[in-house]
Design a protein around this motif. Structure first.
Motif, PDB file in Angstrom:
ATOM      1  N   GLU A 163       0.845  -1.197   0.000  1.00  0.00           N
ATOM      2  CA  GLU A 163       0.000   0.000   0.000  1.00  0.00           C
ATOM      3  C   GLU A 163       0.882   1.249   0.000  1.00  0.00           C
ATOM      4  OE1 GLU A 163      -3.273  -0.066  -0.454  1.00  0.00           O
ATOM      5  OE2 GLU A 163      -3.069  -2.247  -0.573  1.00  0.00           O
ATOM      6  N   ALA A 164       0.371   2.326  -0.513  1.00  0.00           N
ATOM      7  CA  ALA A 164       1.121   3.581  -0.583  1.00  0.00           C
ATOM      8  C   ALA A 164       1.607   4.017   0.795  1.00  0.00           C
ATOM      9  CB  ALA A 164       0.262   4.674  -1.219  1.00  0.00           C
ATOM     10  N   GLU A 165       0.841   3.732   1.814  1.00  0.00           N
ATOM     11  CA  GLU A 165       1.208   4.132   3.174  1.00  0.00           C
ATOM     12  C   GLU A 165       2.484   3.431   3.660  1.00  0.00           C
ATOM     13  OE1 GLU A 165      -2.678   4.904   2.036  1.00  0.00           O
ATOM     14  OE2 GLU A 165      -1.960   2.871   2.408  1.00  0.00           O
ATOM     15  N   ALA A 166       2.858   2.328   3.034  1.00  0.00           N
ATOM     16  CA  ALA A 166       4.048   1.575   3.438  1.00  0.00           C
ATOM     17  C   ALA A 166       5.326   2.107   2.801  1.00  0.00           C
ATOM     18  CB  ALA A 166       3.874   0.094   3.075  1.00  0.00           C
ATOM     19  N   LEU A 167       5.203   3.021   1.833  1.00  0.00           N
ATOM     20  CA  LEU A 167       6.377   3.533   1.132  1.00  0.00           C
ATOM     21  C   LEU A 167       7.280   4.317   2.071  1.00  0.00           C
ATOM     22  CD1 LEU A 167       4.591   4.823  -2.090  1.00  0.00           C
ATOM     23  CD2 LEU A 167       6.041   2.779  -1.903  1.00  0.00           C
ATOM     24  N   PRO A 168       8.598   4.250   1.854  1.00  0.00           N
ATOM     25  CA  PRO A 168       9.518   5.053   2.667  1.00  0.00           C
ATOM     26  C   PRO A 168       9.254   6.547   2.435  1.00  0.00           C
ATOM     27  CG  PRO A 168      10.721   3.486   1.283  1.00  0.00           C
ATOM     28  CD  PRO A 168       9.296   3.422   0.871  1.00  0.00           C
ATOM     29  N   PRO A 169       9.588   7.376   3.400  1.00  0.00           N
ATOM     30  CA  PRO A 169       9.304   8.807   3.274  1.00  0.00           C
ATOM     31  C   PRO A 169       9.979   9.478   2.074  1.00  0.00           C
ATOM     32  CG  PRO A 169      10.290   8.295   5.426  1.00  0.00           C
ATOM     33  CD  PRO A 169      10.182   7.014   4.676  1.00  0.00           C
TER      34      PRO A 169
END
Length: 159
Positions: free
Chosen positions: A136-142
């Motif tokens: 999910e997009a929320e899991a992407l690194p900052p």
């Protein structure tokens, strides 16, 4: 067939990527929307990054890039192959990905992230076959360089 990007490749890279995005898939995107393509060495060169091109009979037919995003991670970017050179028999996509994976291993990368559009269905199967798992997009690194057209994401450990 696969080699590092050279400044003489600039126009061929733009032509290939924009033709696939706009003409094949109808994505409303321009070169200006992709500032990474205006100075490929500066954007993709630092750290564990890199940019490679595939050629067949002297013609540029594919691209792949790694963008160092810190903490031992890279973003896989600009994975494009001309329609005339797609598929298992041609082997261009696999050769490009294998080149990027080998470079990542050699450079101490531990994780690869990528973003794509839901329109690239064949690419989804290709990434999954090569060990990428959907995230999910929320899991992407900052520091992941998300593009406006990205709506499907994958990650893979480098082993």
């Amino acid at each position: 067939m696969i080699g590092p990007f050279a400044p003489a490749d600039q126009q061929g890279v733009l032509d290939l990527i924009l033709s696939i995005q706009r003409d094949e898939y109808g994505i409303a995107i321009t070169a200006a929307d992709q500032p990474d393509l205006s100075d490929i060495p500066a954007y993709y060169g630092p750290g564990a990054g890199g940019f490679w091109v595939a050629r067949a009979n002297g013609r540029l037919v594919g691209t792949v890039a790694l963008k160092d995003i810190g903490s031992g991670a890279v973003a896989l970017r600009k994975m494009f192959v001309a329609a005339s050179h797609r598929g298992r028999a041609a082997g261009v996509a696999q050769a490009l990905l294998d080149t990027a994976l080998a470079a990542a291993r050699d450079r101490g990368v531990t994780q690869i992230w990528l973003g794509t559009t839901d329109r690239f269905v064949a690419a989804h199967r290709f990434y999954e076959k090569n060990g990428f798992a959907r995230v999910e997009a929320e899991a992407l690194p900052p520091d992941f360089p998300k593009m406006a057209v990205d709506n499907r994401f994958y990650a893979r450990l480098v082993v």
